[in-house]
Scaffold this motif. Structure first.
Motif, PDB file in Angstrom:
ATOM      1  N   GLU A 148       0.795  -1.292   0.086  1.00  0.00           N
ATOM      2  CA  GLU A 148       0.105   0.182  -0.024  1.00  0.00           C
ATOM      3  C   GLU A 148       0.813   1.201  -0.126  1.00  0.00           C
ATOM      4  OE1 GLU A 148      -3.550   1.923   2.505  1.00  0.00           O
ATOM      5  OE2 GLU A 148      -2.316   0.257   3.606  1.00  0.00           O
ATOM      6  N   PRO A 149       0.618   2.196  -0.949  1.00  0.00           N
ATOM      7  CA  PRO A 149       1.402   3.294  -0.799  1.00  0.00           C
ATOM      8  C   PRO A 149       0.940   4.415   0.374  1.00  0.00           C
ATOM      9  CG  PRO A 149      -0.240   3.557  -2.713  1.00  0.00           C
ATOM     10  CD  PRO A 149      -0.219   2.136  -2.041  1.00  0.00           C
ATOM     11  N   ILE A 196       5.995   2.855   0.393  1.00  0.00           N
ATOM     12  CA  ILE A 196       5.261   1.736   0.110  1.00  0.00           C
ATOM     13  C   ILE A 196       5.426   1.078   1.484  1.00  0.00           C
ATOM     14  CG2 ILE A 196       5.332  -0.458  -1.085  1.00  0.00           C
ATOM     15  CD1 ILE A 196       4.577   1.580  -2.625  1.00  0.00           C
ATOM     16  N   ASN A 197       4.098   0.591   1.942  1.00  0.00           N
ATOM     17  CA  ASN A 197       3.996   0.007   3.191  1.00  0.00           C
ATOM     18  C   ASN A 197       3.823  -1.460   2.789  1.00  0.00           C
ATOM     19  OD1 ASN A 197       3.677  -0.864   5.788  1.00  0.00           O
ATOM     20  ND2 ASN A 197       1.657  -0.558   5.954  1.00  0.00           N
TER      21      ASN A 197
END
Length: 202
Positions: free
Chosen positions: A45-46, A60-61
């Protein structure tokens, strides 16, 4: 420049696991036959940082990698090893205190021309599956079993940083990259290392 490969896989095969504990070398490598389906979830997820009413920076996660695998049947012996179940006098038991071992996993995506793509997951832990059964009806129907696991990063020889998934590909009849991936994930050779596979439809 070599031609890119746009072939889509047509099957799955060759599900292997090895108990690695806290190390990088598997005690043994086991195969579970008759893999039917497998899904590897690798969420990302960004994340945005804002300032002056605009996006100042992005990162980014990455979420946890997990798999869900469906088999024709998972032998009880494999459940005992994968889930850390206790066996006493021929009786297998599970409890809230089960301690599944860390395992590495490799499975194979097969292609119609006989080529193969391998997916390796270096360190994870399986969770116990549900128990289901259906009454026999007018026609015979085979049941199937599903099992899930979560994976984490692990040191893999040759890479600068810890990794959570590795991929390899072999042309029809070749096994070079398969054998290399087995060493990376399990620390031991593939049971048929050095034996080329015959190209076959999948």
């Amino acid at each position: 420049m070599p031609e890119k490969n746009y072939k889509s896989s047509t099957g799955v095969d060759g599900f292997y696991y090895g108990i690695i504990g806290d190390g990088t070398v598997a005690e043994t490598v086991e195969r579970v036959k008759f893999l039917q389906t497998i899904t590897v979830e690798m969420p990302q997820e960004p994340v945005r940082a804002h300032g002056d009413n605009i996006t100042a920076e992005m990162a980014i996660n990455s979420g946890d990698i997990s798999i869900t695998a469906g088999f024709h049947k998972i032998p009880l012996e494999d459940k005992q090893k994968l889930l850390g179940w206790e066996v006493v006098e021929g009786i297998t038991a599970t409890s809230s205190n089960d301690s599944p071992p860390y395992v590495g996993v490799i499975f194979t995506k097969t292609f119609q021309d006989g080529s193969r793509e391998y997916v390796g997951l270096p360190k994870g832990m399986f969770t116990r599956p549900n128990v289901t059964a259906n009454s026999k009806g007018e026609s015979t129907e085979f049941s199937s079993e599903e099992i899930a696991a979560q994976f984490m990063d692990r040191t893999v020889e040759g890479f600068d940083e810890e990794k959570s998934a590795l991929f390899a590909y072999d042309e029809p009849g070749e096994t070079t990259n398969r054998d290399a991936l087995f060493i990376k994930i399990f620390g031991v050779p593939h049971p048929d290392a050095g034996t080329p596979t015959e190209p076959e439809g999948a």
